[in-house]
Design a protein around this motif. Structure first.
Motif, PDB file in Angstrom:
ATOM      1  N   GLY A  77      -1.625 -36.505 -42.473  1.00  0.00           N
ATOM      2  CA  GLY A  77      -0.552 -36.758 -41.721  1.00  0.00           C
ATOM      3  C   GLY A  77      -0.278 -35.919 -40.247  1.00  0.00           C
ATOM      4  O   GLY A  77      -1.554 -35.439 -39.836  1.00  0.00           O
ATOM      5  N   PRO A  78       0.526 -36.054 -39.404  1.00  0.00           N
ATOM      6  CA  PRO A  78       0.696 -35.525 -38.191  1.00  0.00           C
ATOM      7  C   PRO A  78       0.444 -33.896 -38.272  1.00  0.00           C
ATOM      8  O   PRO A  78       0.918 -33.408 -39.530  1.00  0.00           O
ATOM      9  CB  PRO A  78       1.848 -35.423 -37.680  1.00  0.00           C
ATOM     10  CG  PRO A  78       2.675 -36.953 -38.356  1.00  0.00           C
ATOM     11  CD  PRO A  78       1.853 -36.966 -39.744  1.00  0.00           C
TER      12      PRO A  78
ATOM     13  N   THR B  45       2.167 -36.995 -33.872  1.00  0.00           N
ATOM     14  CA  THR B  45       3.368 -37.763 -34.402  1.00  0.00           C
ATOM     15  C   THR B  45       2.701 -38.904 -35.306  1.00  0.00           C
ATOM     16  O   THR B  45       3.388 -39.611 -36.081  1.00  0.00           O
ATOM     17  CB  THR B  45       4.162 -38.548 -33.279  1.00  0.00           C
ATOM     18  OG1 THR B  45       3.150 -39.241 -32.693  1.00  0.00           O
ATOM     19  CG2 THR B  45       4.601 -37.528 -32.360  1.00  0.00           C
ATOM     20  N   GLY B  46       1.343 -38.913 -35.204  1.00  0.00           N
ATOM     21  CA  GLY B  46       0.781 -40.333 -36.029  1.00  0.00           C
ATOM     22  C   GLY B  46       0.650 -41.389 -35.128  1.00  0.00           C
ATOM     23  O   GLY B  46       0.043 -42.511 -35.868  1.00  0.00           O
ATOM     24  N   HIS B  47       1.270 -41.424 -34.054  1.00  0.00           N
ATOM     25  CA  HIS B  47       1.181 -42.851 -33.172  1.00  0.00           C
ATOM     26  C   HIS B  47       1.100 -42.321 -31.721  1.00  0.00           C
ATOM     27  O   HIS B  47       1.073 -41.126 -31.231  1.00  0.00           O
ATOM     28  CB  HIS B  47       2.472 -43.633 -33.454  1.00  0.00           C
ATOM     29  CG  HIS B  47       3.705 -42.841 -32.920  1.00  0.00           C
ATOM     30  ND1 HIS B  47       3.993 -42.573 -31.592  1.00  0.00           N
ATOM     31  CD2 HIS B  47       4.716 -42.152 -33.591  1.00  0.00           C
ATOM     32  CE1 HIS B  47       5.264 -41.909 -31.652  1.00  0.00           C
ATOM     33  NE2 HIS B  47       5.724 -41.642 -32.967  1.00  0.00           N
ATOM     34  N   GLY B  48       0.560 -43.346 -31.025  1.00  0.00           N
ATOM     35  CA  GLY B  48       0.241 -43.076 -29.722  1.00  0.00           C
ATOM     36  C   GLY B  48       1.633 -43.297 -28.878  1.00  0.00           C
ATOM     37  O   GLY B  48       2.623 -43.571 -29.302  1.00  0.00           O
ATOM     38  N   PRO B  49       1.538 -42.734 -27.451  1.00  0.00           N
ATOM     39  CA  PRO B  49       2.799 -42.627 -26.634  1.00  0.00           C
ATOM     40  C   PRO B  49       3.469 -44.132 -26.303  1.00  0.00           C
ATOM     41  O   PRO B  49       4.500 -44.195 -25.987  1.00  0.00           O
ATOM     42  CB  PRO B  49       2.373 -41.651 -25.501  1.00  0.00           C
ATOM     43  CG  PRO B  49       1.081 -42.074 -25.307  1.00  0.00           C
ATOM     44  CD  PRO B  49       0.345 -42.217 -26.909  1.00  0.00           C
ATOM     45  N   PHE B  50       2.376 -44.954 -26.528  1.00  0.00           N
ATOM     46  CA  PHE B  50       3.071 -46.401 -26.198  1.00  0.00           C
ATOM     47  C   PHE B  50       2.950 -47.282 -27.357  1.00  0.00           C
ATOM     48  O   PHE B  50       2.739 -48.743 -26.989  1.00  0.00           O
ATOM     49  CB  PHE B  50       2.258 -46.964 -24.977  1.00  0.00           C
ATOM     50  CG  PHE B  50       2.353 -45.900 -23.680  1.00  0.00           C
ATOM     51  CD1 PHE B  50       3.544 -46.087 -23.041  1.00  0.00           C
ATOM     52  CD2 PHE B  50       1.382 -45.224 -23.389  1.00  0.00           C
ATOM     53  CE1 PHE B  50       3.541 -45.220 -21.994  1.00  0.00           C
ATOM     54  CE2 PHE B  50       1.374 -44.132 -22.464  1.00  0.00           C
ATOM     55  CZ  PHE B  50       2.661 -44.240 -21.535  1.00  0.00           C
ATOM     56  N   GLY B  51       3.079 -46.747 -28.475  1.00  0.00           N
ATOM     57  CA  GLY B  51       3.057 -47.814 -29.637  1.00  0.00           C
ATOM     58  C   GLY B  51       1.714 -48.439 -29.912  1.00  0.00           C
ATOM     59  O   GLY B  51       0.589 -48.113 -29.608  1.00  0.00           O
TER      60      GLY B  51
ATOM     61  N   GLY C 137       9.700 -38.971 -28.919  1.00  0.00           N
ATOM     62  CA  GLY C 137      10.776 -38.581 -29.747  1.00  0.00           C
ATOM     63  C   GLY C 137      10.308 -37.604 -31.205  1.00  0.00           C
ATOM     64  O   GLY C 137      11.072 -36.930 -31.342  1.00  0.00           O
ATOM     65  N   ASP C 138       9.238 -37.889 -31.582  1.00  0.00           N
ATOM     66  CA  ASP C 138       8.647 -37.377 -32.720  1.00  0.00           C
ATOM     67  C   ASP C 138       7.844 -35.928 -32.339  1.00  0.00           C
ATOM     68  O   ASP C 138       7.401 -35.184 -32.942  1.00  0.00           O
ATOM     69  CB  ASP C 138       7.993 -38.136 -33.712  1.00  0.00           C
ATOM     70  CG  ASP C 138       8.673 -39.032 -33.875  1.00  0.00           C
ATOM     71  OD1 ASP C 138       9.787 -39.062 -34.341  1.00  0.00           O
ATOM     72  OD2 ASP C 138       8.254 -40.249 -34.439  1.00  0.00           O
ATOM     73  N   VAL C 139       7.680 -35.595 -31.109  1.00  0.00           N
ATOM     74  CA  VAL C 139       6.866 -34.652 -30.385  1.00  0.00           C
ATOM     75  C   VAL C 139       7.575 -33.473 -30.870  1.00  0.00           C
ATOM     76  O   VAL C 139       8.918 -33.289 -30.376  1.00  0.00           O
ATOM     77  CB  VAL C 139       6.409 -34.705 -28.999  1.00  0.00           C
ATOM     78  CG1 VAL C 139       5.767 -33.619 -28.502  1.00  0.00           C
ATOM     79  CG2 VAL C 139       5.640 -36.124 -28.805  1.00  0.00           C
TER      80      VAL C 139
ATOM     81  N   LEU D  40       6.623 -28.775 -26.882  1.00  0.00           N
ATOM     82  CA  LEU D  40       5.540 -29.568 -26.375  1.00  0.00           C
ATOM     83  C   LEU D  40       6.153 -30.708 -25.273  1.00  0.00           C
ATOM     84  O   LEU D  40       5.139 -31.155 -24.454  1.00  0.00           O
ATOM     85  CB  LEU D  40       4.663 -30.185 -27.241  1.00  0.00           C
ATOM     86  CG  LEU D  40       3.767 -29.225 -28.349  1.00  0.00           C
ATOM     87  CD1 LEU D  40       2.962 -29.885 -29.000  1.00  0.00           C
ATOM     88  CD2 LEU D  40       2.986 -28.300 -27.427  1.00  0.00           C
ATOM     89  N   THR D  41       7.135 -31.260 -25.594  1.00  0.00           N
ATOM     90  CA  THR D  41       7.658 -32.398 -24.895  1.00  0.00           C
ATOM     91  C   THR D  41       7.684 -32.248 -23.150  1.00  0.00           C
ATOM     92  O   THR D  41       6.880 -32.982 -22.706  1.00  0.00           O
ATOM     93  CB  THR D  41       9.035 -32.750 -25.282  1.00  0.00           C
ATOM     94  OG1 THR D  41       9.115 -32.843 -26.620  1.00  0.00           O
ATOM     95  CG2 THR D  41       9.552 -33.924 -24.508  1.00  0.00           C
ATOM     96  N   PRO D  42       8.100 -31.052 -22.592  1.00  0.00           N
ATOM     97  CA  PRO D  42       7.929 -30.965 -21.287  1.00  0.00           C
ATOM     98  C   PRO D  42       6.497 -31.061 -20.720  1.00  0.00           C
ATOM     99  O   PRO D  42       6.464 -32.018 -19.664  1.00  0.00           O
ATOM    100  CB  PRO D  42       8.608 -29.546 -21.148  1.00  0.00           C
ATOM    101  CG  PRO D  42       9.429 -29.468 -21.929  1.00  0.00           C
ATOM    102  CD  PRO D  42       8.739 -30.120 -23.261  1.00  0.00           C
ATOM    103  N   LEU D  43       5.615 -30.597 -21.215  1.00  0.00           N
ATOM    104  CA  LEU D  43       4.275 -30.452 -20.662  1.00  0.00           C
ATOM    105  C   LEU D  43       3.556 -31.981 -21.035  1.00  0.00           C
ATOM    106  O   LEU D  43       2.990 -32.306 -20.125  1.00  0.00           O
ATOM    107  CB  LEU D  43       3.331 -29.507 -21.464  1.00  0.00           C
ATOM    108  CG  LEU D  43       1.934 -29.192 -20.995  1.00  0.00           C
ATOM    109  CD1 LEU D  43       1.838 -29.153 -19.491  1.00  0.00           C
ATOM    110  CD2 LEU D  43       1.143 -28.378 -21.964  1.00  0.00           C
ATOM    111  N   LEU D  44       3.692 -32.540 -22.181  1.00  0.00           N
ATOM    112  CA  LEU D  44       3.195 -33.758 -22.299  1.00  0.00           C
ATOM    113  C   LEU D  44       3.824 -35.007 -21.385  1.00  0.00           C
ATOM    114  O   LEU D  44       3.246 -35.830 -20.984  1.00  0.00           O
ATOM    115  CB  LEU D  44       3.349 -34.167 -23.773  1.00  0.00           C
ATOM    116  CG  LEU D  44       2.463 -33.126 -24.937  1.00  0.00           C
ATOM    117  CD1 LEU D  44       2.705 -33.651 -26.379  1.00  0.00           C
ATOM    118  CD2 LEU D  44       0.970 -33.221 -24.433  1.00  0.00           C
ATOM    119  N   ALA D  45       5.021 -34.653 -21.324  1.00  0.00           N
ATOM    120  CA  ALA D  45       5.758 -35.706 -20.316  1.00  0.00           C
ATOM    121  C   ALA D  45       5.109 -35.671 -18.876  1.00  0.00           C
ATOM    122  O   ALA D  45       5.060 -36.819 -18.211  1.00  0.00           O
ATOM    123  CB  ALA D  45       7.168 -35.464 -20.012  1.00  0.00           C
TER     124      ALA D  45
END
Length: 748
Positions: free
Chosen positions: A108-109, A208-214, A233-235, A239-244
């Protein structure tokens, strides 16, 4: 996972016999291979129809170059390659661990701590590539192998030099759509910032178990990559600001790899500490299974029969999710991890300076040996470990000199450690390299480092005795007026019967930043009375060329009235030179052929009649005249190299590549017994074994093996990053050292 060879797979590639298939795709096949000595590798090849295309061959050559650039620290270490063969092939270390996509599928993630550790290491890996002007261009979960020591980036099939568009058609999108950068998706220039975009996609998948663009059709994915917003959404929120930022459409807005690494993790702890138990279990399982693989080949299909192998590009089904095990059990199955993995253990991840309570009496450090029924316990941690990431040695290796109640170490100077905990008893005495102190009968001697603010330009060499409990100076043993005490090439070779044997230099200091020697210096071998400070005799030594860093002597030992030395000539040739301890006269000398002189620096094995040599063939020279009495080569059919030997209680012990530990009769050279090893291909022959009362210790893969002297099987294995191992019988421990790492294990 390995699958049988097909009927038309080759038997061997270069010196590597093929054992199984690891996978196959549109470009080629990856095999599991093994040498005659037992080294296991992964071999990547090109399909014949692909190899016929000059551009494809060029790509393969560039893949080899990129794999060499990233090296074994962050990638699979390149062992061998022949991109010009009829069937081009690339041999790398076999990486013990699952691909990231499989790890996430089973477990899992990953938790945030795992993602941070993973991301920091991958950012450093990409940074190393980018500093060499290479971009990966296909970073994705299936191209990242998760090991206990950090991730390894593989598959550089479309990597290329930054700015080199010769192998890219204008407007063509090359890569994996789900993890492409927007510029790559439109066939534009993909530089270092493009790899950063892909790295963010990998970390989103890990979290998350999925890529950023599905998911979806390639055309849909390419459209979302170019114009859509990433799904974060599941990140984990932290971590969200850096990955964005990493997923910004504008490459100029993305952070650098060094910024990513610093924001994700500080590098503390072991990488394995941040992985889920299920992933660690899978790493251990793979490490075990590979040694059980034997060559199996499918029969040729008969007319009308179904194809015997999966279709190209398919992957075997993932095994059932492994049962979690404790970290102490992680390497229970991993005693045979390859040497390349062990080297990687000193890469991105560091231990902070620490001392940890370990196994005490009645704990994991205590165990019983009942002959053939000895209890087997594997994957154990050391009693304690400490590290000094800033430590550097210049002329000599890190060699401990144990005394009761203290372990003396070279940590940029002489330091005293507590043998039970590894804690510092007293701080570093600057300037004392490991080649400038010695221990005899519990007394410590060291060459004093001159004080440039007080001493004259060429101060005489001074030898002090040191209190091993406090590190304080007890007395000045000798002061040699006809010497230059500031020369770092001065050596204190050994002490016996209160006589000090030294290599002493006189002459000008080398220029700042140059080597440690100058041709104009004069060097002598001397014997000095430790009670009176008087020189007993002096013998000239050959001069060293300007800027040389090679010490005159690798090791020395006194046996009776003989001083046995391993002397290194300027050209790197090692000779065994025997001196009379009363006069210094050379009784005899003989060549000692070794590939790497550093492997024989740990000491000399000798008794009253013979000196025993390894680091190649094992042989005995008679002390009376230097004549060879016997020589022995391995009889097991694997390797050809013995480690330097250890003599204990009338038995000569050595490690053999491809076989493990062997015991030899020192009188005849005949083998008494050999270890019943299940991992023969990973025995280290660069250091001699440590022999206790019941067990012999040597390094095999990433483990220190404790082999029962009764049953000849490994009764215990310990996880280790050490490169050299020394027995401290006074304190009951085995000391493991590397460039910035010290650890202790129980000696029994």
């Amino acid at each position: 996972m390995p699958s049988p060879l097909t009927h038309d797979d080759p038997v061997a590639l270069g010196p590597y016999r093929l054992l199984a298939r690891l996978g196959s795709g549109g470009m080629g096949t990856v095999y599991l291979g093994r040498t005659a000595r037992g080294r296991t590798v992964a071999l990547k090849t090109m399909h014949a129809r692909i190899a016929a295309d000059p551009d494809s061959r060029t790509r393969f050559r560039l893949e080899v170059d990129a794999a060499r650039v990233i090296g074994g620290r962050y990638g699979a270490q390149v062992v061998d390659a022949d991109p010009h063969a009829e069937t081009p092939w690339l041999a790398t270390e076999y990486v013990f661990g699952p691909p990231l996509d499989d790890a996430v599928q089973w477990n899992g993630p990953l938790p945030e701590a795992s993602v941070r550790a993973l991301g920091a290491a991958l950012a450093n890996a990409l940074g190393q590539l980018h500093h060499s002007d290479v971009v990966h261009r296909d970073l994705k979960p299936s191209n990242i192998m998760v090991t206990a020591y950090g991730p390894k980036v593989i598959d550089f099939g479309i990597a290329r030099a930054i700015g080199d568009a010769r192998l890219t058609r204008t407007g063509a999108a090359v890569g994996t759509p789900a993890f492409m950068s927007p510029e790559q998706a439109t066939g534009q220039e993909h530089d270092a910032a493009g790899d950063v975009f892909a790295l963010a996609g990998v970390l989103v998948f890990a979290a998350t178990g999925h890529g950023p663009f599905g998911q979806g059709q390639p055309a849909d994915l390419l459209y979302r990559v170019r114009y859509g917003e990433p799904d974060l959404g599941d990140v984990p929120p932290a971590l969200t600001p850096l990955l964005a930022r990493c997923l910004a459409k504008d490459p100029g807005l993305r952070p650098t790899t060094s910024e990513i690494a610093s924001q994700l993790h500080d590098g503390s702890g072991e990488f394995a500490d941040h992985l889920p138990d299920a992933v660690l279990s899978e790493i251990g399982r793979r490490a075990s299974e590979v040694w059980a693989v034997t060559a199996q080949r499918m029969a040729a299909p008969t007319e009308g029969s179904p194809p015997p192998a999966p279709a190209e590009g398919s992957r075997p089904p993932a095994p059932a999710k492994p049962t979690p095990v404790s970290r102490r059990r992680l390497f229970a199955l991993g005693g045979g991890v390859a040497a390349g993995v062990a080297a990687a253990a000193g890469g991105f991840w560091y231990w902070r300076d620490q001392s940890g309570a370990g196994a005490g009496p009645g704990g994991q450090g205590e165990y019983a040996d009942n002959g053939a029924s000895a209890k087997r316990t594997t994957g154990l941690a050391p009693l304690w470990k400490v590290s000094d990431r800033n430590r550097q040695h210049e002329l000599g290796p890190l060699v401990p000199h144990p005394v009761p109640g203290t372990v003396l170490m070279d940590q940029g100077g002489l330091a005293g450690l507590a043998p039970r905990t590894g804690a510092a008893k007293w701080g570093v005495i600057s300037g004392a390299g490991s080649w400038q102190y010695a221990v005899a009968n519990g007394k410590v001697y060291r060459i004093e480092e001159p004080n440039p603010d007080v001493d004259q330009k060429h101060p005489p060499l001074a030898i002090h005795s040191v209190n091993s409990d406090s590190g304080g100076t007890l007395a000045t043993v000798a002061r040699l007026s006809d010497s230059n005490g500031s020369l770092r090439g001065n050596q204190l070779l050994c002490v016996a019967d209160e006589v000090l044997y030294l290599a002493v230099g006189d002459g000008a200091d080398p220029p700042s930043g140059a080597g440690e020697f100058r041709a104009s210096q004069k060097w002598t071998l001397r014997a000095v009375d430790g009670r009176t400070g008087k020189t007993l005799w002096t013998r000239p030594l050959p001069s060293r060329r300007n800027d040389s860093n090679r010490l005159h002597f690798l090791a020395a030992r006194v046996v009776g009235n003989r001083l046995i030395t391993l002397q290194e000539r300027e050209e790197g040739a090692v000779r065994v030179v025997l001196h009379n301890t009363r006069t210094g006269a050379v009784s005899w000398e003989a060549p000692y052929s070794v590939d790497d002189p550093e492997t024989v620096r740990e000491g000399i094995s000798a008794d009253t009649s013979h000196v025993y040599l390894g680091a190649g063939q094992l042989r005995a020279l008679r002390l009376s005249d230097g004549r060879q009495v016997w020589s022995s080569r391995p009889t097991h059919g694997y390797g050809e190299t013995y480690s330097p030997p250890t003599l204990k209680s009338g038995v000569l012990y050595a490690v053999v590549d491809g076989a493990g530990l062997v015991a030899v009769d020192p009188r005849s050279g005949k083998q008494r017994w050999a270890e019943k090893s299940d991992t023969p291909g990973n025995a280290f022959v660069t250091c001699r074994p440590v022999i206790g009362a019941r067990f012999a210790y040597y390094k095999n893969g990433v483990t220190l093996r404790a082999v029962s002297l009764a049953s000849h099987t490994a009764a215990r294995t310990y996880v280790t990053s050490g490169e050299q191992f020394f027995g401290d019988e006074q304190n009951g421990i085995v000391i493991a050292v590397a460039n910035n790492y010290v650890a202790a294990y129980p000696l029994a």
